[in-house]
Scaffold this active site. Structure first.
Site, PDB file in Angstrom:
ATOM      1  N   CYS A  85     -62.104  18.661   3.636  1.00 45.68           N
ATOM      2  CA  CYS A  85     -61.032  17.728   4.011  1.00 45.68           C
ATOM      3  C   CYS A  85     -60.039  18.416   4.956  1.00 45.68           C
ATOM      4  CB  CYS A  85     -60.362  17.180   2.755  1.00 45.68           C
ATOM      5  SG  CYS A  85     -59.332  15.733   3.082  1.00 45.68           S
ATOM      6  N   HIS A 202     -64.925  15.162  -0.726  1.00 44.26           N
ATOM      7  CA  HIS A 202     -64.546  16.227  -1.658  1.00 44.26           C
ATOM      8  C   HIS A 202     -65.631  16.503  -2.697  1.00 44.26           C
ATOM      9  CE1 HIS A 202     -60.245  16.672  -0.645  1.00 44.26           C
ATOM     10  NE2 HIS A 202     -60.350  15.419  -0.249  1.00 44.26           N
ATOM     11  N   GLU A 204     -65.681  18.921  -4.745  1.00 42.48           N
ATOM     12  CA  GLU A 204     -65.041  19.460  -5.955  1.00 42.48           C
ATOM     13  C   GLU A 204     -64.485  18.375  -6.867  1.00 42.48           C
ATOM     14  OE1 GLU A 204     -63.659  19.118  -3.140  1.00 42.48           O
ATOM     15  OE2 GLU A 204     -61.476  19.104  -3.217  1.00 42.48           O
TER      16      GLU A 204
END
Lengths: 245, 96
Positions: A85, A202, A204
């Site tokens: 990002c 993302h 994560e």
């Protein structure tokens, strides 16, 4: 093997990245942008968020943080660097990745799940995926519309630098499956050497099925495979302790 | 002296904000608006009074930070060359 997660004033995904690394059995620690040394990290993640409030252009100011000289050297020495990002935005501002990220074509901040297809698995960040695998990741950004001029784009495609492309549930391509207008549906991009990769979604944030998808986890597992050669992690249960601040 | 750097997206880069603003003008009844591009303006005060040095400093700032050469062009203009009656040059002269 230790992963350094670089963060700045305004970053907000650094804890998640540390957590993701630890979940797959990698040692990970936060690296504040004022640090001038990387303390022997074996891989780097530039965390997501809004460094310096996104002032001027996203990532434009973060590229000059003290630690970034070391990041640049680490990358040019072939060390694995993943920009997520805002981290992707910083990598293109620095010129470690080609092109630029513009405002989304619909001029909307888009916070949603998105699908993307893995095209290249010869990468420290995708070796645990299957070629052609369709991932469901979460994205949340306003400036994620990847742009490169014609010559740069041809160069990127020629050198197999597109690692993933946005797609529909069955791999369909087209404007309706491209959430931000990125040229050629580019969702994840690497440098020519392959050790630096950036993406707007993302990984994560999607580590276990409870979060709607566990497709991000394999990106961190890939990194573990690249760093240690170990195909399976010792940690298979969610961690209770998250990173120290 | 003062200088101004204007940064705009390059012609070949789509400017959806400019397009939206152009449409809004159209909706307000402004006829005959063709292409509209949005940009950024940086007003910079510099200690130097040497126009050549000021211009070269602004060029360098634009290249290093103010513009992203991948997607943006910039224009540099020096303001208050001494005759405008306002701005740093005049104030400095007044004090001397």
């Amino acid at each position: 093997m230790r992963v350094g997660v670089v963060y700045y004033p305004g970053s907000n995904c650094e804890q998640d990245a540390v957590y993701a690394c630890r979940l797959v059995g990698l040692d990970a620690e936060l690296v504040w942008h004022k640090q001038e040394s990387l303390d022997g990290c074996d891989a780097l993640i530039l965390a997501g968020g809004f460094s310096y409030g996104d002032h001027l252009r996203c990532g434009a100011i973060a590229q000059f943080s003290p630690v970034m000289k070391q990041v640049e050297r680490f990358a040019s020495d072939g060390g694995p660097v993943l920009g997520i990002c805002n981290g992707f935005q910083i990598l293109v501002e620095m010129g470690l990745l080609p092109g630029a990220l513009l405002a989304n074509d619909g001029l909307k901040f888009r916070c949603q799940d998105t699908r993307m297809q893995v095209e290249k698995t010869d990468s420290p960040f995708t070796n645990a995926y299957a070629e052609g695998q369709i991932l469901r990741l979460n994205m949340a950004h306003y400036e994620g519309n990847y742009f490169a001029d014609e010559a740069t784009l041809a160069d990127i495609e020629q050198h197999q630098q597109v690692v993933m492309r946005f797609c529909g549930p069955n791999g369909e391509r087209g404007a309706e499956h491209n959430p931000n207008g990125s040229i050629n549906d580019i969702a994840a991009l690497r440098n020519r050497a392959g050790n630096v990769m950036g993406l707007m979604p993302h990984p994560e944030r999607v580590l276990t099925p409870e979060l709607g998808s566990a497709d991000g986890r394999l990106m961190f597992e890939s990194l573990r495979v690249a760093l240690t050669g170990m195909a399976s992690a010792e940690n298979t249960e969610p961690l209770e302790v998250i990173a120290d601040v | 002296m003062r200088g101004q750097v204007v940064v705009r997206l390059k012609r070949e880069v789509l400017d959806p904000q400019g397009v939206t603003i152009g449409k809004a003008l159209d909706n307000l009844g402004y006829e005959g608006v063709g292409s509209l591009r949005q940009g950024k303006v940086f007003d910079v005060e510099l200690e130097t009074n040497d126009p050549a040095a000021a211009r070269s400093a602004l060029e360098s700032m634009a290249r290093d930070l103010l513009a992203n050469p991948v997607i943006e062009d910039y224009e540099i203009q020096l303001l208050d060359e001494g005759s405008a009656g306002e701005g740093l040059v005049t104030e400095e002269e007044g004090r001397a």
